[in-house]
Write an enzyme that holds these catalytic residues in place. Structure first.
Site, short mmCIF file in Angstrom:
data_model
loop_
_atom_site.label_atom_id
_atom_site.label_comp_id
_atom_site.label_asym_id
_atom_site.label_seq_id
_atom_site.Cartn_x
_atom_site.Cartn_y
_atom_site.Cartn_z
N PRO A 2 0.73 -1.21 0.03
CA PRO A 2 -0.04 0.11 -0.30
C PRO A 2 0.91 0.99 0.34
CG PRO A 2 -0.18 -1.21 1.75
CD PRO A 2 0.91 -2.25 1.79
N GLU A 3 0.18 2.36 -0.72
CA GLU A 3 0.37 3.18 -0.67
C GLU A 3 0.06 4.49 0.58
OE1 GLU A 3 1.99 4.66 -4.92
OE2 GLU A 3 1.99 2.86 -5.38
N LYS A 61 4.25 5.70 4.40
CA LYS A 61 3.75 5.17 5.08
C LYS A 61 3.05 3.89 5.77
CE LYS A 61 5.27 4.55 0.10
NZ LYS A 61 6.08 3.63 -1.21
N ARG A 266 10.78 -1.08 -11.61
CA ARG A 266 9.24 -0.80 -11.27
C ARG A 266 9.12 -0.61 -12.76
NH1 ARG A 266 8.59 -0.05 -5.94
NH2 ARG A 266 6.27 -0.75 -6.31
#
Length: 294
Positions: A2-3, A61, A266
């Site tokens: 999650p961000e 985060k 990424r």
């Protein structure tokens, strides 16, 4: 993942525990890869049981359960961690249980499929030294001047630089791609080549994209891993402009095709027609797709 939007959604989801008292902390049996918990669960329980939850905070985060003595249980979900009040997606990946007493009573669960998440109990000085001092300004409040000051001389590609939590806290792979699209900036552009107007547009785009995502309780991607505190999916994935839309038509220019490249191992998604390396692209003046239109 999650961000920031997903972690902010977790924080808001467990807000009902504020004012409740911790009565037990335990580590359920788990045959999967053990996560990092420091100090030991036994030590955390010894220090936290009997404490009331004063507030829920977010640092980048990370989820912070702040106790009345100002110590904090710091949960970093990383790739697949979830902070829940409801039953978890499965019991085999349940990593920590915090049992509270209040009206109503709640159990906070930390679930992590891949086992990359971490839990720490930190006092205020430890929190400042090991977390706060290592993070850049929070992405929801960072200014264009701050971003330019921190990153403006870097030779890194702007997309890669935005993932650096010591530069700006909370932005990850997904929302970096989305914000760069909204601001009309090619993700391969070196930071030291960005113009002042581009820094201003980028900062505004980061704020707007993150707030939109929070409104929709984050993005649940095709693997279905991310869930909010009640184990429900987010919906912002329905409004992504470029992320995971390779070869699809650009929603803004309606002529370009979304391209996928790899940066720092990424995936990056962008529209070559709408995003350029220098100056202001004319298409940026056009309204971006509304979040009300998937």
């Amino acid at each position: 993942m999650p961000e920031l939007p997903e972690v902010e959604t977790m924080c808001r989801g467990i807000a009902p525990i504020v004012g409740q008292t911790i009565v037990q902390i335990n580590r359920p049996p788990c045959e999967r890869k053990a996560i990092s918990i420091k100090p030991s669960v036994k030590t955390i329980a010894k220090k936290a049981v009997g404490q009331k939850v004063q507030r829920i905070d977010r640092l980048g985060k990370r989820v912070l359960i702040v106790l009345e003595n100002e110590s904090a249980i710091v949960i970093e979900p990383r790739m697949t961690g979830l902070v829940l009040l409801a039953d978890p997606p499965s019991t085999e990946h349940l990593r920590l249980q915090i049992i509270l007493h209040g009206k109503p009573d709640h159990n906070v669960l930390f679930w992590d499929r891949r086992g990359l998440g971490t839990v720490q109990l930190l006092n205020p000085s430890e929190l400042k030294r090991s977390v706060i001092d290592r993070l850049g300004p929070d992405a929801l409040v960072a200014t264009a001047d701050q971003l330019k000051s921190i990153l403006g001389t870097s030779r890194r590609a702007i997309k890669v630089a935005l993932l650096d939590q010591s530069a700006i806290a909370g932005v990850g792979n997904l929302y970096a791609s989305e914000a760069l699209f909204v601001s009309g900036i090619d993700p391969r552009t070196r930071c030291d080549q960005l113009t002042k107007p581009q820094w201003q547009r980028l900062c505004s785009a980061i704020h707007s994209v993150l707030r939109e995502a929070i409104t929709h309780e984050g993005s649940t991607l095709s693997d279905g891993t991310y869930r909010n505190a009640l184990n429900d999916a987010g919906s912002y994935q329905n409004y992504h402009r470029v992320y995971d839309r390779a070869v699809q038509t650009c929603k803004r220019c309606q002529t370009g095709s979304i391209r996928r490249i790899v940066q720092a191992q990424r995936s990056t998604f962008f529209c070559p027609d709408c995003q350029q390396r220098r100056g202001k692209h004319a298409s940026v003046d056009a309204a971006s797709p509304s979040v009300d239109q998937p």
